[in-house]
Motif scaffolding. Structure first.
Motif, PDB file in Angstrom:
ATOM      1  N   LEU A 181     -11.249   1.140  -5.868  1.00  0.00           N
ATOM      2  CA  LEU A 181     -11.406   0.021  -4.437  1.00  0.00           C
ATOM      3  C   LEU A 181     -10.966   0.884  -3.476  1.00  0.00           C
ATOM      4  O   LEU A 181      -9.948   1.565  -3.007  1.00  0.00           O
ATOM      5  N   LEU A 236      -2.367  -4.243  -4.818  1.00  0.00           N
ATOM      6  CA  LEU A 236      -2.477  -4.934  -6.100  1.00  0.00           C
ATOM      7  C   LEU A 236      -1.956  -4.363  -6.836  1.00  0.00           C
ATOM      8  O   LEU A 236      -1.606  -3.442  -7.139  1.00  0.00           O
ATOM      9  N   LYS A 289      -5.783  -5.389  -9.683  1.00  0.00           N
ATOM     10  CA  LYS A 289      -7.282  -4.370  -9.607  1.00  0.00           C
ATOM     11  C   LYS A 289      -8.549  -4.224 -10.484  1.00  0.00           C
ATOM     12  O   LYS A 289      -9.334  -3.901  -9.966  1.00  0.00           O
ATOM     13  N   ARG A 290      -8.160  -4.386 -11.801  1.00  0.00           N
ATOM     14  CA  ARG A 290      -8.962  -4.206 -12.635  1.00  0.00           C
ATOM     15  C   ARG A 290     -10.294  -5.238 -12.567  1.00  0.00           C
ATOM     16  O   ARG A 290     -11.242  -5.647 -12.984  1.00  0.00           O
ATOM     17  N   VAL A 326      -9.110  -8.323  -0.538  1.00  0.00           N
ATOM     18  CA  VAL A 326     -10.144  -8.569  -1.991  1.00  0.00           C
ATOM     19  C   VAL A 326     -11.364  -9.638  -1.411  1.00  0.00           C
ATOM     20  O   VAL A 326     -12.547  -9.240  -1.519  1.00  0.00           O
ATOM     21  N   PRO A 377      -8.861   0.880  -0.855  1.00  0.00           N
ATOM     22  CA  PRO A 377      -7.505   0.658  -0.467  1.00  0.00           C
ATOM     23  C   PRO A 377      -6.838   0.115   0.701  1.00  0.00           C
ATOM     24  O   PRO A 377      -6.868  -0.998   0.924  1.00  0.00           O
ATOM     25  N   ILE A 390     -11.032   2.233 -12.055  1.00  0.00           N
ATOM     26  CA  ILE A 390     -10.609   1.472 -10.331  1.00  0.00           C
ATOM     27  C   ILE A 390     -10.960   2.428  -9.558  1.00  0.00           C
ATOM     28  O   ILE A 390     -10.135   3.408  -8.572  1.00  0.00           O
ATOM     29  N   THR A 418      -6.693  -4.081  -1.359  1.00  0.00           N
ATOM     30  CA  THR A 418      -6.201  -3.998  -3.150  1.00  0.00           C
ATOM     31  C   THR A 418      -5.139  -2.645  -3.094  1.00  0.00           C
ATOM     32  O   THR A 418      -4.847  -2.795  -3.982  1.00  0.00           O
TER      33      THR A 418
END
Lengths: 253, 309
Positions: free
Chosen positions: B89, B135, B140-141, B95, B91, B87, B132
């Motif tokens: 992302l 979450l 997140k996935r 989203v 941070p 994962i 993100t």
């Protein structure tokens, strides 16, 4: 040309800047003010004039350059290093974008931030000293070119760096000394002859000299040479980035 | 149906000399769910990375809808969405911003209605303004999936979509995959959970040591390779298998209560009738009879063993 991608990268990079706007704005204002207190008021009062320009005003172009260069490098290097570090780089690599689009997005944003800082410093300086700008267009051209070329250079550092220490290494060990020794706070003509010759190998001298000419019409080296130097540096960095993406060095295995 | 992805003799040797792919040839059909099964280090991720452009192939070609992934990378990549194993992302980004970013990166004009649809489908709409890093792992996935779907790809790669995911979330993930398939998306997923391939795949490819051992429709694979076990529970215990039954390949459980007969469903004759006749002749009284099909897991273990031998 995937313009939507350039825009997406640019916007997301600028978003990071806006998240920390207060810091981005305050720190150059404070550090510039400090420089003016120390160099302008304390030391500058003992130095009368340099080549007919009040010392406080004389150091403004150098101060702007100092900040602009370090900001451009750190923004661009961090901008591309961060996705490598947290792993989001996968998305850039699997997207239908070429090297130019990636560079335009990242370097464009880093250069914009540096330009913003440069303008803020100029504004701050105007509060302390009487600033004259003889050639405003040339001034902006030098500023934009410097932002762009050093952002490109920072971008290369960010790709090269494999940890946070390396990210700081080049700016600290190479760029800062070159900027300080590049005539930010003095005229090259003030140096002993031997050092004047050695200084000519410092590329930053050409940038600061040209930039200062745009303000006061005085220069250590001919303006044409300054312009050539900065253009050459830009082309060199662009070529290096092109090579990096062609070979996938440190980004695509 | 013509394949949407054509892989020909794909090889990948890393700079250190490790050969991760040793000439993989594979066709993937439009609209199918293909599960690539293999142990860790089998070459699953390298295969996906090479198709998606994250690693350069050393030899061989990959064409996506006729577009070579190296020469016509723009056309090829536009069709592909990738959800990597880890994962990754940013941070501090929200989203909706990160999904919008992905869409832009793939050259698509902004379309908030479409993104809303995806986020709702993945139960993320309420979290669109959350950063993100706030979450949960499962969310997140799903954000990763939303990002991969943001540019309306026709092919979706899911690299270990349920690794380290709890049972409930895994089921949820399978539902999402089924929905995407219904929407016409071709899905390639890697996994080392056999039950995952068994539950959702149309075809299964088994990869080990950089080689594709086989690709077959899941049902065929299970039928072709499938062994069945016949379990015969006896009324009385036996000290050992009677001599008259020696012709049959039987096992007796330690307590002498159950006879196990393994047979191959591929064969013309399974030998069940003969066995039962002989059992009756031997005077054994039966209490119960059960048959069991071997799972994909058994098949997989057999294949990997055969390959290693």
């Amino acid at each position: 040309m995937n313009l939507a991608a350039v825009k997406a990268i640019y916007v997301s990079e600028m978003a990071r800047f806006f998240r920390t706007l207060a810091q981005s704005f305050l720190s150059p204002v404070i550090s510039t003010s400090l420089y003016f207190v120390v160099f302008g008021a304390a030391i500058g009062s003992r130095i009368d004039q340099v080549e007919g320009v009040a010392y406080g005003a004389f150091i403004v172009p150098g101060l702007v350059m100092l900040s602009v260069m370090t900001q451009a490098i750190s923004n661009a290097s961090f901008g591309i290093y961060f996705p490598k570090f947290i792993g989001t780089i996968y998305e850039l690599l699997s997207a239908p974008v070429n090297f130019l689009e990636i560079v335009l997005g990242f370097v464009g944003a880093a250069a914009t931030k540096a330009l913003f800082i440069g303008v803020v410093i100029l504004g701050t300086a105007a509060l302390f000293v009487d600033l004259q700008i003889l050639h405003p267009f040339a001034m902006m051209a030098f500023l934009v070119l410097t932002c762009t070329s050093f952002a490109l250079f920072g971008f290369i550092i960010g790709i090269w760096a494999q940890n946070f220490e390396q990210l700081q290494l080049i700016p600290l060990l190479v760029v800062t000394p070159l900027v300080f020794l590049g005539g930010s706070f003095y005229s090259i003509s003030m140096l002993p002859p031997v050092w004047q010759t050695i200084t000519m190998f410092n590329p930053v001298v050409y940038l600061i000299s040209g930039f200062r000419w745009a303000f006061f019409g005085i220069a250590d080296v001919p303006v044409g040479l300054s312009l050539l130097a900065i253009s050459g540096f830009t082309v060199l960095c662009l070529g290096a980035v092109w090579m990096i993406f062609r070979t996938g060095w440190r980004i695509r295995n | 149906m013509s394949p949407i992805i054509e892989i020909r003799d794909l090889q990948k040797t890393y700079a250190g000399g490790f050969q991760a792919l040793k000439g993989v040839t594979l066709d993937i059909d439009a609209g199918e769910i293909l599960a690539l099964l293999g142990p860790n280090g089998a070459g699953k991720t390298t295969l996906i990375s090479t198709i998606c452009g994250i690693t350069n192939p050393s030899r061989g070609t990959v064409a996506v809808d006729g577009h070579d992934v190296v020469r016509s990378y723009r056309q090829a990549r536009q069709m592909i969405g990738l959800v990597p194993q880890e994962i990754n992302l940013e941070p501090f980004t929200t989203v909706i911003d990160t999904v919008r970013f992905s869409r832009g990166l793939f050259g698509k004009p902004r379309d908030d209605a479409y993104l809303e649809k995806i986020l709702r489908q993945l139960s993320l709409w309420d979290k669109r303004s959350a950063r993100t890093m706030e979450l949960s792992g499962g969310m997140k996935r799903r954000v990763m999936i939303a990002k991969a779907l943001s540019h309306e790809p026709r092919i979706l790669f899911l690299d270990e979509p349920t690794a380290g995911v709890d049972v409930e979330l895994r089921k949820e993930m399978w539902d999402v995959v089924a929905e995407l398939k219904a929407g016409g998306v071709t899905i390639i997923l890697t996994t080392h959970y056999i039950e995952e391939a068994e539950a959702i795949a149309d075809r299964v490819g088994v990869i080990n040591g950089g080689e594709l051992l086989l690709v077959e429709p899941k049902a065929d694979l299970m039928r072709r390779m499938g062994q069945k076990h016949l379990q015969i529970e006896l009324q009385d215990t036996l000290p050992e298998i009677p001599e008259s039954l020696n012709a049959h390949d039987l096992e007796l459980d330690p307590e002498g209560h159950i006879l196990r007969y393994t047979y191959d469903t591929r064969k013309e004759r399974t030998g069940i009738t003969g066995l039962l006749t002989d059992i009756a002749a031997a005077g054994l009284v039966l209490r119960d009879i059960q048959t069991q099909e071997s799972s994909l897991e058994d098949i997989f273990v057999t294949l990997v063993k055969e390959n290693a031998a």
